[in-house]
Design an enzyme around this catalytic site. Structure first.
Site, PDB file in Angstrom:
ATOM      1  N   LEU A  12       0.854  -1.256  -0.039  1.00 29.54           N
ATOM      2  CA  LEU A  12       0.054  -0.058  -0.015  1.00 29.54           C
ATOM      3  C   LEU A  12       0.961   1.307   0.239  1.00 29.54           C
ATOM      4  O   LEU A  12       1.722   1.480   1.033  1.00 29.54           O
ATOM      5  CB  LEU A  12      -0.820   0.021   1.389  1.00 29.54           C
ATOM      6  CG  LEU A  12      -2.128   0.724   1.403  1.00 29.54           C
ATOM      7  CD1 LEU A  12      -2.904   1.172   0.233  1.00 29.54           C
ATOM      8  CD2 LEU A  12      -2.760   0.938   2.710  1.00 29.54           C
ATOM      9  N   HIS A  13       0.748   2.166  -1.038  1.00 28.34           N
ATOM     10  CA  HIS A  13       1.418   3.426  -1.203  1.00 28.34           C
ATOM     11  C   HIS A  13       0.547   4.320  -1.664  1.00 28.34           C
ATOM     12  O   HIS A  13      -0.398   3.904  -2.308  1.00 28.34           O
ATOM     13  CB  HIS A  13       2.694   3.216  -1.798  1.00 28.34           C
ATOM     14  CG  HIS A  13       2.658   2.619  -3.221  1.00 28.34           C
ATOM     15  ND1 HIS A  13       2.547   3.031  -4.239  1.00 28.34           N
ATOM     16  CD2 HIS A  13       2.463   1.446  -3.338  1.00 28.34           C
ATOM     17  CE1 HIS A  13       2.254   2.185  -5.334  1.00 28.34           C
ATOM     18  NE2 HIS A  13       2.394   1.031  -4.789  1.00 28.34           N
ATOM     19  N   GLY A  14       0.994   5.380  -1.993  1.00 26.53           N
ATOM     20  CA  GLY A  14       0.141   6.776  -2.620  1.00 26.53           C
ATOM     21  C   GLY A  14      -0.425   6.131  -3.867  1.00 26.53           C
ATOM     22  O   GLY A  14      -1.843   6.520  -3.965  1.00 26.53           O
TER      23      GLY A  14
END
Length: 157
Positions: A12-14
Protein backbone atom coordinates in the site's frame (compact mmCIF):
# COMPACT_ATOMS: atom_id res chain seq x y z
CA UNK A 1 -17.50 -7.70 -4.43
CA UNK A 2 -13.86 -7.85 -5.50
CA UNK A 3 -13.00 -4.75 -7.55
CA UNK A 4 -9.30 -5.48 -8.03
CA UNK A 5 -6.64 -8.02 -7.11
CA UNK A 6 -3.24 -6.34 -7.34
CA UNK A 7 0.29 -7.67 -7.08
CA UNK A 8 2.59 -4.96 -5.72
CA UNK A 9 5.76 -5.60 -3.73
CA UNK A 10 5.25 -2.23 -2.02
CA UNK A 11 1.74 -3.26 -0.93
CA UNK A 12 0.00 0.00 0.00
CA UNK A 13 1.45 3.32 -1.12
CA UNK A 14 0.18 6.61 -2.53
CA UNK A 15 -0.42 5.32 -6.04
CA UNK A 16 -2.52 2.40 -4.81
CA UNK A 17 -4.08 4.14 -1.87
CA UNK A 18 -5.45 7.07 -3.80
CA UNK A 19 -5.52 6.47 -7.57
CA UNK A 20 -6.93 2.94 -7.53
CA UNK A 21 -9.37 3.35 -4.62
CA UNK A 22 -10.80 6.54 -6.13
CA UNK A 23 -11.03 5.08 -9.63
CA UNK A 24 -12.73 1.89 -8.42
CA UNK A 25 -14.86 3.33 -5.64
CA UNK A 26 -13.14 0.95 -3.22
CA UNK A 27 -14.34 1.07 0.37
CA UNK A 28 -12.12 -1.71 1.77
CA UNK A 29 -8.54 -2.80 1.11
CA UNK A 30 -7.45 -6.30 2.08
CA UNK A 31 -3.73 -6.86 2.32
CA UNK A 32 -3.16 -10.62 2.14
CA UNK A 33 0.37 -11.19 3.39
CA UNK A 34 1.76 -13.64 5.94
CA UNK A 35 4.74 -11.54 7.03
CA UNK A 36 2.85 -8.26 7.48
CA UNK A 37 0.05 -10.00 9.41
CA UNK A 38 2.67 -10.91 12.05
CA UNK A 39 4.51 -7.55 12.10
CA UNK A 40 2.81 -4.84 14.16
CA UNK A 41 5.26 -2.14 13.02
CA UNK A 42 4.58 -2.77 9.32
CA UNK A 43 0.84 -2.96 10.02
CA UNK A 44 0.99 0.45 11.71
CA UNK A 45 2.87 1.98 8.79
CA UNK A 46 0.38 0.56 6.30
CA UNK A 47 -2.57 1.83 8.33
CA UNK A 48 -1.14 5.36 8.06
CA UNK A 49 -1.01 4.98 4.26
CA UNK A 50 -4.67 4.01 3.94
CA UNK A 51 -6.95 6.68 2.50
CA UNK A 52 -9.47 8.30 4.79
CA UNK A 53 -12.83 6.55 4.66
CA UNK A 54 -11.40 3.28 3.33
CA UNK A 55 -11.31 0.31 5.69
CA UNK A 56 -7.95 -1.50 5.80
CA UNK A 57 -7.78 -5.17 6.76
CA UNK A 58 -4.50 -7.07 7.02
CA UNK A 59 -4.65 -10.87 7.17
CA UNK A 60 -2.44 -13.84 6.42
CA UNK A 61 -2.95 -15.37 3.00
CA UNK A 62 -4.77 -18.36 4.52
CA UNK A 63 -7.09 -16.17 6.62
CA UNK A 64 -7.74 -13.95 3.59
CA UNK A 65 -8.75 -16.97 1.51
CA UNK A 66 -11.10 -18.14 4.28
CA UNK A 67 -12.71 -14.69 4.57
CA UNK A 68 -13.14 -14.34 0.80
CA UNK A 69 -14.66 -17.81 0.41
CA UNK A 70 -16.96 -17.38 3.43
CA UNK A 71 -18.74 -14.38 1.93
CA UNK A 72 -17.69 -12.11 4.81
CA UNK A 73 -16.17 -9.63 2.33
CA UNK A 74 -19.10 -9.57 -0.10
CA UNK A 75 -20.54 -6.36 1.36
CA UNK A 76 -17.44 -4.35 0.42
CA UNK A 77 -16.14 -2.91 -2.84
CA UNK A 78 -12.87 -4.69 -2.18
CA UNK A 79 -9.34 -4.24 -3.42
CA UNK A 80 -7.02 -7.12 -2.53
CA UNK A 81 -3.28 -6.51 -2.51
CA UNK A 82 -0.68 -9.28 -2.43
CA UNK A 83 3.07 -8.83 -2.40
CA UNK A 84 4.10 -11.52 -4.87
CA UNK A 85 3.14 -13.50 -7.94
CA UNK A 86 3.41 -16.62 -5.78
CA UNK A 87 0.74 -15.27 -3.39
CA UNK A 88 -1.51 -14.25 -6.29
CA UNK A 89 -1.15 -17.73 -7.78
CA UNK A 90 -2.19 -19.33 -4.49
CA UNK A 91 -5.05 -16.87 -4.01
CA UNK A 92 -6.46 -17.51 -7.49
CA UNK A 93 -6.22 -21.29 -6.99
CA UNK A 94 -8.28 -21.14 -3.81
CA UNK A 95 -10.69 -18.26 -4.53
CA UNK A 96 -12.27 -19.35 -7.79
CA UNK A 97 -14.29 -16.15 -8.24
CA UNK A 98 -11.08 -14.24 -9.04
CA UNK A 99 -10.68 -14.07 -12.81
CA UNK A 100 -8.43 -11.00 -13.20
CA UNK A 101 -5.17 -9.90 -11.60
CA UNK A 102 -3.46 -6.53 -11.90
CA UNK A 103 0.33 -6.78 -12.01
CA UNK A 104 1.49 -3.46 -10.62
CA UNK A 105 4.99 -3.88 -9.25
CA UNK A 106 7.51 -6.68 -8.78
CA UNK A 107 10.98 -5.58 -7.71
CA UNK A 108 14.15 -6.05 -9.68
CA UNK A 109 16.47 -8.79 -8.48
CA UNK A 110 19.32 -10.79 -10.00
CA UNK A 111 18.09 -13.28 -12.56
CA UNK A 112 14.84 -11.46 -13.27
CA UNK A 113 13.64 -10.26 -16.66
CA UNK A 114 12.10 -6.79 -16.96
CA UNK A 115 8.72 -6.93 -18.70
CA UNK A 116 7.54 -3.38 -17.91
CA UNK A 117 8.75 -0.27 -16.13
CA UNK A 118 7.99 -1.68 -12.66
CA UNK A 119 7.68 -5.44 -13.21
CA UNK A 120 10.60 -7.86 -13.12
CA UNK A 121 9.97 -11.61 -13.22
CA UNK A 122 12.02 -14.72 -12.53
CA UNK A 123 11.68 -17.93 -14.56
CA UNK A 124 9.58 -19.41 -11.70
CA UNK A 125 7.30 -16.35 -11.68
CA UNK A 126 6.89 -16.60 -15.45
CA UNK A 127 5.73 -20.20 -15.03
CA UNK A 128 3.25 -19.13 -12.32
CA UNK A 129 1.88 -16.40 -14.59
CA UNK A 130 1.49 -18.89 -17.44
CA UNK A 131 -0.26 -21.32 -15.09
CA UNK A 132 -2.68 -18.62 -13.92
CA UNK A 133 -3.36 -17.71 -17.55
CA UNK A 134 -3.96 -21.39 -18.39
CA UNK A 135 -6.54 -21.49 -15.56
CA UNK A 136 -8.42 -18.59 -17.19
CA UNK A 137 -7.00 -15.77 -15.07
CA UNK A 138 -6.44 -12.55 -17.03
CA UNK A 139 -3.20 -10.85 -15.91
CA UNK A 140 -2.86 -7.19 -16.83
CA UNK A 141 0.24 -5.07 -16.27
CA UNK A 142 -0.99 -1.62 -15.30
CA UNK A 143 0.55 0.72 -12.75
CA UNK A 144 -2.25 3.30 -12.45
CA UNK A 145 -5.85 3.34 -13.65
CA UNK A 146 -5.11 5.84 -16.43
CA UNK A 147 -2.44 3.63 -18.02
CA UNK A 148 -3.23 1.42 -20.96
CA UNK A 149 -3.09 -2.13 -19.65
CA UNK A 150 -0.89 -4.76 -21.26
CA UNK A 151 -1.38 -8.52 -21.19
CA UNK A 152 1.40 -9.97 -19.02
CA UNK A 153 1.58 -13.15 -21.11
CA UNK A 154 2.31 -11.09 -24.24
CA UNK A 155 5.11 -9.30 -22.38
CA UNK A 156 6.87 -12.45 -21.15
CA UNK A 157 7.11 -14.12 -24.57
Amino acid sequence: MINLVRIDHRLLHGQVAFAWTKSLGTDCILIANDEVAKDSLRMSALRMAAPSGVKLVIKSLEDSIKALNSGATDKYRLMIIVESIKDADELTKQVTTIKEVNLGGVKAENGKKQISMAVFVSPEEIERLKDMNDRGISIEVKMVPEDKGQNAIDLIK
